[in-house]
Design an enzyme around this catalytic site. Sequence first.
Site, PDB file in Angstrom:
ATOM      1  CD  GLU A 179      -2.640   1.446   0.213  1.00  0.00           C
ATOM      2  OE1 GLU A 179      -3.399   0.545  -0.154  1.00  0.00           O
ATOM      3  OE2 GLU A 179      -2.563   2.550  -0.369  1.00  0.00           O
ATOM      4  CB  CYS A 197       5.554   5.023   6.703  1.00  0.00           C
ATOM      5  SG  CYS A 197       3.905   4.344   6.973  1.00  0.00           S
TER       6      CYS A 197
HETATM    7  N1  LIG Z   1      -0.002   4.396   8.036  1.00  0.00           N
HETATM    8  C1  LIG Z   1       0.188   4.487   6.740  1.00  0.00           C
HETATM    9  O1  LIG Z   1       0.030   5.553   6.138  1.00  0.00           O
HETATM   10  C2  LIG Z   1       0.613   3.291   5.943  1.00  0.00           C
HETATM   11  C3  LIG Z   1       0.629   3.358   4.544  1.00  0.00           C
HETATM   12  C4  LIG Z   1       1.079   2.255   3.816  1.00  0.00           C
HETATM   13  C5  LIG Z   1       1.518   1.119   4.468  1.00  0.00           C
HETATM   14  N2  LIG Z   1       1.512   1.100   5.823  1.00  0.00           N
HETATM   15  C6  LIG Z   1       1.943  -0.136   6.482  1.00  0.00           C
HETATM   16  O2  LIG Z   1       0.730  -0.752   6.913  1.00  0.00           O
HETATM   17  C7  LIG Z   1       0.937  -1.449   8.138  1.00  0.00           C
HETATM   18  C8  LIG Z   1      -0.019  -0.915   9.185  1.00  0.00           C
HETATM   19  O3  LIG Z   1       0.334   0.411   9.470  1.00  0.00           O
HETATM   20  P1  LIG Z   1      -0.647   1.364  10.303  1.00  0.00           P
HETATM   21  O4  LIG Z   1      -0.058   2.723  10.238  1.00  0.00           O
HETATM   22  O5  LIG Z   1      -2.048   1.162   9.864  1.00  0.00           O
HETATM   23  O6  LIG Z   1      -0.462   0.751  11.778  1.00  0.00           O
HETATM   24  P2  LIG Z   1      -1.423   0.931  13.022  1.00  0.00           P
HETATM   25  O7  LIG Z   1      -0.591   0.646  14.211  1.00  0.00           O
HETATM   26  O8  LIG Z   1      -2.166   2.213  12.903  1.00  0.00           O
HETATM   27  O9  LIG Z   1      -2.507  -0.234  12.837  1.00  0.00           O
HETATM   28  C9  LIG Z   1      -2.257  -1.576  13.110  1.00  0.00           C
HETATM   29  C10 LIG Z   1      -3.565  -2.178  13.631  1.00  0.00           C
HETATM   30  O10 LIG Z   1      -3.421  -3.591  13.730  1.00  0.00           O
HETATM   31  C11 LIG Z   1      -4.066  -4.015  14.918  1.00  0.00           C
HETATM   32  N3  LIG Z   1      -3.555  -5.334  15.300  1.00  0.00           N
HETATM   33  C12 LIG Z   1      -2.423  -5.635  15.983  1.00  0.00           C
HETATM   34  N4  LIG Z   1      -2.290  -6.960  16.117  1.00  0.00           N
HETATM   35  C13 LIG Z   1      -3.368  -7.512  15.497  1.00  0.00           C
HETATM   36  C14 LIG Z   1      -3.802  -8.842  15.286  1.00  0.00           C
HETATM   37  N5  LIG Z   1      -3.098  -9.889  15.728  1.00  0.00           N
HETATM   38  N6  LIG Z   1      -4.955  -9.056  14.612  1.00  0.00           N
HETATM   39  C15 LIG Z   1      -5.686  -7.998  14.155  1.00  0.00           C
HETATM   40  N7  LIG Z   1      -5.337  -6.723  14.329  1.00  0.00           N
HETATM   41  C16 LIG Z   1      -4.176  -6.478  14.983  1.00  0.00           C
HETATM   42  C17 LIG Z   1      -3.768  -2.914  15.910  1.00  0.00           C
HETATM   43  O11 LIG Z   1      -4.657  -2.948  17.011  1.00  0.00           O
HETATM   44  C18 LIG Z   1      -3.945  -1.677  15.024  1.00  0.00           C
HETATM   45  O12 LIG Z   1      -5.273  -1.220  15.028  1.00  0.00           O
HETATM   46  C19 LIG Z   1       2.422  -1.259   8.461  1.00  0.00           C
HETATM   47  O13 LIG Z   1       3.132  -2.328   7.895  1.00  0.00           O
HETATM   48  C20 LIG Z   1       2.770   0.021   7.744  1.00  0.00           C
HETATM   49  O14 LIG Z   1       4.136   0.108   7.443  1.00  0.00           O
HETATM   50  C21 LIG Z   1       1.054   2.134   6.583  1.00  0.00           C
HETATM   51  O1  LIG Z   2       9.018  17.644   1.161  1.00  0.00           O
HETATM   52  C1  LIG Z   2       8.721  17.025   2.177  1.00  0.00           C
HETATM   53  C2  LIG Z   2       7.695  16.055   2.207  1.00  0.00           C
HETATM   54  C3  LIG Z   2       7.428  15.383   3.393  1.00  0.00           C
HETATM   55  N1  LIG Z   2       8.139  15.667   4.510  1.00  0.00           N
HETATM   56  C4  LIG Z   2       7.878  14.923   5.750  1.00  0.00           C
HETATM   57  O2  LIG Z   2       7.960  13.533   5.461  1.00  0.00           O
HETATM   58  C5  LIG Z   2       7.107  12.797   6.327  1.00  0.00           C
HETATM   59  C6  LIG Z   2       6.259  11.826   5.540  1.00  0.00           C
HETATM   60  O3  LIG Z   2       5.321  12.533   4.776  1.00  0.00           O
HETATM   61  P1  LIG Z   2       4.296  11.788   3.780  1.00  0.00           P
HETATM   62  O4  LIG Z   2       5.049  10.975   2.818  1.00  0.00           O
HETATM   63  O5  LIG Z   2       3.389  12.812   3.236  1.00  0.00           O
HETATM   64  O6  LIG Z   2       3.457  10.924   4.810  1.00  0.00           O
HETATM   65  P2  LIG Z   2       3.224   9.379   5.127  1.00  0.00           P
HETATM   66  O7  LIG Z   2       1.779   9.252   5.440  1.00  0.00           O
HETATM   67  O8  LIG Z   2       4.228   8.946   6.127  1.00  0.00           O
HETATM   68  O9  LIG Z   2       3.449   8.580   3.748  1.00  0.00           O
HETATM   69  C7  LIG Z   2       4.645   7.889   3.429  1.00  0.00           C
HETATM   70  O10 LIG Z   2       4.679   6.628   4.068  1.00  0.00           O
HETATM   71  C8  LIG Z   2       3.540   5.782   3.750  1.00  0.00           C
HETATM   72  C9  LIG Z   2       3.646   4.526   4.579  1.00  0.00           C
HETATM   73  O11 LIG Z   2       4.590   3.643   4.067  1.00  0.00           O
HETATM   74  C10 LIG Z   2       3.544   5.495   2.261  1.00  0.00           C
HETATM   75  O12 LIG Z   2       2.443   4.655   1.932  1.00  0.00           O
HETATM   76  C11 LIG Z   2       3.480   6.795   1.481  1.00  0.00           C
HETATM   77  O13 LIG Z   2       3.546   6.522   0.075  1.00  0.00           O
HETATM   78  C12 LIG Z   2       4.644   7.681   1.900  1.00  0.00           C
HETATM   79  O14 LIG Z   2       4.530   8.949   1.259  1.00  0.00           O
HETATM   80  C13 LIG Z   2       6.313  13.847   7.116  1.00  0.00           C
HETATM   81  O15 LIG Z   2       6.914  13.993   8.400  1.00  0.00           O
HETATM   82  C14 LIG Z   2       6.486  15.118   6.323  1.00  0.00           C
HETATM   83  O16 LIG Z   2       6.429  16.274   7.125  1.00  0.00           O
HETATM   84  C15 LIG Z   2       9.155  16.618   4.480  1.00  0.00           C
HETATM   85  O17 LIG Z   2       9.814  16.855   5.489  1.00  0.00           O
HETATM   86  N2  LIG Z   2       9.413  17.273   3.312  1.00  0.00           N
END
Ligand SMILES: NC(=O)c1ccc[n+]([C@@H]2O[C@H](COP(=O)([O-])OP(=O)(O)OC[C@H]3O[C@@H](n4cnc5c(N)ncnc54)[C@H](O)[C@@H]3O)[C@@H](O)[C@H]2O)c1
Ligand SMILES: O=c1ccn([C@@H]2O[C@H](COP(=O)(O)OP(=O)(O)O[C@H]3O[C@H](CO)[C@@H](O)[C@H](O)[C@H]3O)[C@@H](O)[C@H]2O)c(=O)[nH]1
Length: 447
Positions: free
Chosen positions: A145, A260
């Site tokens: 994702e 992330c």
């Molecule tokens: N946050 C983002 O923007 C984002 C974007 C892309 C990918 N990711 C990836 O997605 C994954 C999740 O990230 P997140 O930010 O949503 O984390 P998060 O901590 O917000 O969510 C994780 C969820 O999983 C639940 N959980 C834990 N153990 C569990 C289990 N055994 N069964 C069911 N649920 C359980 C937790 O209670 C929590 O609600 C990570 O690998 C992260 O790197 C995150």
């Molecule tokens: O020019 C820039 C752009 C971003 N940031 C910082 O970088 C961090 C990450 O920003 P952003 O990428 O917008 O947020 P995330 O939600 O952490 O998203 C990243 O991490 C996710 C989890 O893996 C991925 O899915 C996304 O594609 C990736 O952009 C933040 O602290 C921002 O303030 C800067 O300092 N300068």
Amino acid sequence: MKVSVHGCGYLGAVHAAAMARLGHDVVGIDVDAARVAALAEGRAPFFEPGLTALLAGTGGPGALRFSTDAADAAAAEVHFLCVGTPQSAGSGVADLQQLEAALAALRPHLRPGSVVVGKSTVPVGTAARLAAGLPDGVGLAWNPEFLREGHAVADTLHPDRLVYGVPDDGGEALVARLDAVYARLLADDVPRLVTDLATAELAKVAANAFLATKISFANAVAEVCEAAGGDAVALVGTMALDRRIGGDYLGVGLGFGGGCLPKDIRAFAARARELGVGDAVSFLDEVDAINDRCRDRAVELARAACGGSLADRRVAVLGAAFKPDSDDVRSSPALALARAVAAEGADVVVTDPQALALAQAAAPELGYAADVREAAAGADVVVLATEWDEYRALDPHALARVVRAPHLVDARNAVDRARWRAAGWDVRALGVAAVRAAPAQSSSPTA
Ligand SMILES: NC(=O)c1ccc[n+]([C@@H]2O[C@H](COP(=O)([O-])OP(=O)(O)OC[C@H]3O[C@@H](n4cnc5c(N)ncnc54)[C@H](O)[C@@H]3O)[C@@H](O)[C@H]2O)c1
Ligand SMILES: O=c1ccn([C@@H]2O[C@H](COP(=O)(O)OP(=O)(O)O[C@H]3O[C@H](CO)[C@@H](O)[C@H](O)[C@H]3O)[C@@H](O)[C@H]2O)c(=O)[nH]1
């Protein structure tokens, strides 16, 4: 199609609601009962623009349910894994315990013909290992994702690309199943790339490593500008117009945080070391170090604004979230900065439009205020640490009346410096030597 989503955090809650919006019959599973209860009532358990509306408008009754019991996923044909993969304590290695536990709970309920689809960010090799442990007749794909917090709904419903990692064996059936899940996105011509499992896992961490590198590149140039007498914001503006470079992720300031980029570059480097190719990505250690120095440099600006010492000074920190439009404070640069300022003996007051509760839980030792006016009252220096729109739009004249001294550290290069200076503020910003070197103005009371 019947779909289950395991882990309903920042990724999974949005994914579950988006799957329902795409017409699927969805059950979201999470071990956090409070989170499940909130989602079941249609309440977003964290701040994400558009999520409440998405939860409310997801089709007919039964189209989106939430449960703490993995058995409720038994009827699903596709099971998405969206649990957390945080950094292990004391090392850069990804902690896969949530993934192992979620799969262990799901395993007894997997029907032959169903498919497990990993979305969490994992070290390369994880998918193949998990696939080997699944019951016969159950396939596994990795579909990383790429959503950003603060834009999660739009990024999920209108992604730049879909990546399907599939094994050689049974790959076609997995692709067909994922195509059915994402049919409405594919109808909008979203590019879809089919790879092997390892490439899909790496596609995710490589993208995040590149974004982090771009940010640290801008901040490294900013350090040179400060020493040489340049303006890094103007400089990256010249780079941004080069179509081969582009302006995204060249924002000069406090650097990257969140759940992330920091953990993903460390996990990528750690996995590369395990594979014996650590040297190939050793530059990521430098990317991390440049990022850490951003906070140190911002503290230095605040110290200079206070005449060389932060001891017993009142410092207002505007922003606690790791970025605007999110309440997430994981590895927040703003909170790290606030902690560092407090460690120098300052009386720190943090405010944020959405992240106050999570910030207080993460850093209870800091002071907090409900709004900018309260945070800035009597402040010796105001530090803009997260560039919320409402902070960009602040009225410098009004704020000058509540502070003790009009010193601003713009740690995100978010405000119009000329406008603030015209209102009597001493403005210091990262990456700008002329601003940084400005002689400290009187710190006598102005209000
Ligand atoms: N946050 C983002 O923007 C984002 C974007 C892309 C990918 N990711 C990836 O997605 C994954 C999740 O990230 P997140 O930010 O949503 O984390 P998060 O901590 O917000 O969510 C994780 C969820 O999983 C639940 N959980 C834990 N153990 C569990 C289990 N055994 N069964 C069911 N649920 C359980 C937790 O209670 C929590 O609600 C990570 O690998 C992260 O790197 C995150
Ligand atoms: O020019 C820039 C752009 C971003 N940031 C910082 O970088 C961090 C990450 O920003 P952003 O990428 O917008 O947020 P995330 O939600 O952490 O998203 C990243 O991490 C996710 C989890 O893996 C991925 O899915 C996304 O594609 C990736 O952009 C933040 O602290 C921002 O303030 C800067 O300092 N300068």
